[in-house]
Design an enzyme around this catalytic site. Structure first.
Site, PDB file in Angstrom:
ATOM      1  N   HIS A  31     -10.816  -3.032  -0.670  1.00  0.00           N
ATOM      2  CA  HIS A  31      -9.958  -2.501  -1.213  1.00  0.00           C
ATOM      3  C   HIS A  31      -9.000  -2.633  -0.473  1.00  0.00           C
ATOM      4  O   HIS A  31      -7.933  -2.307   0.409  1.00  0.00           O
ATOM      5  CB  HIS A  31     -10.343  -1.023  -0.772  1.00  0.00           C
ATOM      6  CG  HIS A  31     -10.908  -0.869  -2.524  1.00  0.00           C
ATOM      7  ND1 HIS A  31     -10.608   0.129  -3.274  1.00  0.00           N
ATOM      8  CD2 HIS A  31     -12.125  -0.348  -2.790  1.00  0.00           C
ATOM      9  CE1 HIS A  31     -10.856   0.867  -4.253  1.00  0.00           C
ATOM     10  NE2 HIS A  31     -12.291   0.102  -3.834  1.00  0.00           N
ATOM     11  N   LYS A  85     -24.699   2.049   0.683  1.00  0.00           N
ATOM     12  CA  LYS A  85     -22.824   1.893   0.388  1.00  0.00           C
ATOM     13  C   LYS A  85     -22.514   1.045   1.777  1.00  0.00           C
ATOM     14  O   LYS A  85     -22.761   0.908   2.590  1.00  0.00           O
ATOM     15  CB  LYS A  85     -22.328   3.331   0.275  1.00  0.00           C
ATOM     16  CG  LYS A  85     -21.185   3.098   0.543  1.00  0.00           C
ATOM     17  CD  LYS A  85     -20.274   4.515   0.021  1.00  0.00           C
ATOM     18  CE  LYS A  85     -18.772   4.174  -0.423  1.00  0.00           C
ATOM     19  NZ  LYS A  85     -18.089   5.679  -1.138  1.00  0.00           N
ATOM     20  N   SER A 131     -15.851  -0.193   0.049  1.00  0.00           N
ATOM     21  CA  SER A 131     -16.340   0.983  -0.458  1.00  0.00           C
ATOM     22  C   SER A 131     -17.117   0.985  -1.739  1.00  0.00           C
ATOM     23  O   SER A 131     -16.127   1.096  -2.947  1.00  0.00           O
ATOM     24  CB  SER A 131     -15.080   2.543  -0.209  1.00  0.00           C
ATOM     25  OG  SER A 131     -15.800   3.039  -0.589  1.00  0.00           O
ATOM     26  N   CYS A 182     -12.124  -4.232  -6.266  1.00  0.00           N
ATOM     27  CA  CYS A 182     -13.763  -3.738  -6.510  1.00  0.00           C
ATOM     28  C   CYS A 182     -14.113  -3.800  -7.921  1.00  0.00           C
ATOM     29  O   CYS A 182     -14.474  -4.751  -8.308  1.00  0.00           O
ATOM     30  CB  CYS A 182     -13.453  -2.397  -5.979  1.00  0.00           C
ATOM     31  SG  CYS A 182     -14.183  -1.786  -5.070  1.00  0.00           S
ATOM     32  N   GLU A 234      -5.745  -2.200  -0.796  1.00  0.00           N
ATOM     33  CA  GLU A 234      -4.680  -1.599  -0.819  1.00  0.00           C
ATOM     34  C   GLU A 234      -4.614  -0.045  -0.005  1.00  0.00           C
ATOM     35  O   GLU A 234      -3.531   1.208  -0.014  1.00  0.00           O
ATOM     36  CB  GLU A 234      -4.362  -0.947  -2.344  1.00  0.00           C
ATOM     37  CG  GLU A 234      -5.571  -0.229  -2.898  1.00  0.00           C
ATOM     38  CD  GLU A 234      -6.722  -0.702  -3.172  1.00  0.00           C
ATOM     39  OE1 GLU A 234      -7.656   0.210  -3.754  1.00  0.00           O
ATOM     40  OE2 GLU A 234      -6.843  -1.457  -2.986  1.00  0.00           O
ATOM     41  N   ARG A 288     -15.320  13.856   2.374  1.00  0.00           N
ATOM     42  CA  ARG A 288     -16.107  14.256   1.062  1.00  0.00           C
ATOM     43  C   ARG A 288     -17.602  14.920   0.444  1.00  0.00           C
ATOM     44  O   ARG A 288     -18.075  15.388   0.194  1.00  0.00           O
ATOM     45  CB  ARG A 288     -15.168  13.437  -0.381  1.00  0.00           C
ATOM     46  CG  ARG A 288     -15.288  13.680  -1.801  1.00  0.00           C
ATOM     47  CD  ARG A 288     -15.517  12.830  -2.243  1.00  0.00           C
ATOM     48  NE  ARG A 288     -15.643  11.492  -2.117  1.00  0.00           N
ATOM     49  CZ  ARG A 288     -15.701  10.270  -2.551  1.00  0.00           C
ATOM     50  NH1 ARG A 288     -14.354   9.930  -2.959  1.00  0.00           N
ATOM     51  NH2 ARG A 288     -16.503   9.140  -2.492  1.00  0.00           N
TER      52      ARG A 288
END
Length: 301
Positions: A235, A163, A192, A142, A237, A249
């Site tokens: 990502h 985003k 992300s 990333c 992972e 969040r």
């Protein structure tokens, strides 16, 4: 084969609950096997979460792996205790005389900053320069991928109007490439990020090859022609709930985030998301470890 981790690392118990083969230092010491030495430069704010994510994938390899954790000493983490860092992490000054089979550079939620304004950019540049001579192959993830492309090859990032967050379908450009061996023709990867890299900028660099891309998420995997640098803009992972935690969040912070695309069933955040990219993630890490690290690294580091 197992991954070798410090006896008291918190991620160890969670991975054992998931039936991931983890060997502590005391047992590994008794085995007459030369493990691969893999260093993780963890730039993510929630370091223990990222440790678990990456160790889960490394633990699925048939190779024995000894993992070390690295952090930047020029940045003070606000989300990980000093005690945890002191106990399990080292700085580049601690390891600069060592050789490693592989290095993983994680992402970081700082895409909006110009690289030179990142308070640890000088130290990160030092680490990336050091990796050229002291690491067999480096996997950048990333923001780590964007930073690596910028430092090593002069490929800059561009801010996106919104985003990019969600699970996206990807295809492979050349099935003969070793890194994509065993991949499905289409596979899913989480993304992300607020920034992107442009395909045309990468294509101008003769020493880089685009291995995978997505109609929605753009270029995903890039490799240097010598295999010493692998870049993944997503990502792989992430676990099933990572994007949910980020969405919750940002919602709690009043940021009014977009619902991650293709993530929640029926795009309903009240429903539990499903993990649909684990196979790709495991094959990616296994291929990197086998073809770009194990097959290339010297026996005597």
């Amino acid at each position: 084969m197992p991954i070798k981790v410090p006896d008291l690392l918190p991620a160890k118990s969670k991975l054992q609950e998931e039936n991931i083969f983890v060997m502590d230092e005391s047992r590994a010491f008794k085995q007459d096997i030369r493990p691969l030495k893999i260093l993780i430069l963890n730039l993510m704010p929630l370091k223990q979460q990222t440790e678990t994510h990456l160790l889960r994938l490394l633990g699925n390899s048939p190779l024995q792996i000894e993992v070390g954790l690295l952090h930047t000493s020029t940045h003070t983490s606000r989300n990980t205790s000093v005690e945890h860092l002191k106990q399990f992490y080292k700085s580049i000054d601690d390891v600069k005389s060592n050789k490693y089979d592989g290095l993983i550079i994680t992402g970081a939620p700082i895409e909006k900053l110009p690289y030179e304004e990142v308070n640890y950019w000088e130290e990160l540049s030092q680490i990336m320069e050091w990796s050229k001579t002291n690491v067999t192959s480096t996997l950048h993830i990333c923001w780590g991928a964007m930073a690596g492309l910028y430092y090593h090859h002069g490929v800059d990032k561009y801010m996106m109007p919104e985003k990019l967050s969600g699970i996206y379908t990807h295809t492979i450009n050349d099935p003969r490439e070793k890194l994509v061996s065993g991949f499905d023709e289409e596979f899913l990867v989480p993304h992300s990020r607020h920034a992107d890299i442009r395909k045309e900028d990468i294509e101008k660099v003769p020493s880089l090859k685009i291995l995978s891309e997505s109609k929605q998420a753009g270029v995903y995997m890039i490799a240097s022609t010598d295999g010493k640098q692998i870049f993944a803009t997503g990502h792989p992972e992430y676990d099933a709930l990572t994007l949910k935690k980020e969405f919750d969040r940002d919602t709690a912070a009043g940021l009014n985030p977009m619902i991650p695309e293709n993530y929640y069933p029926d795009d309903d955040p009240n429903q539990a998301p499903k993990l649909r990219w684990r196979t790709h993630s495991n094959i990616l890490i296994s291929n990197w470890l086998n073809y770009y690290v194990y097959q290339e690294t010297p026996y005597e580091l």
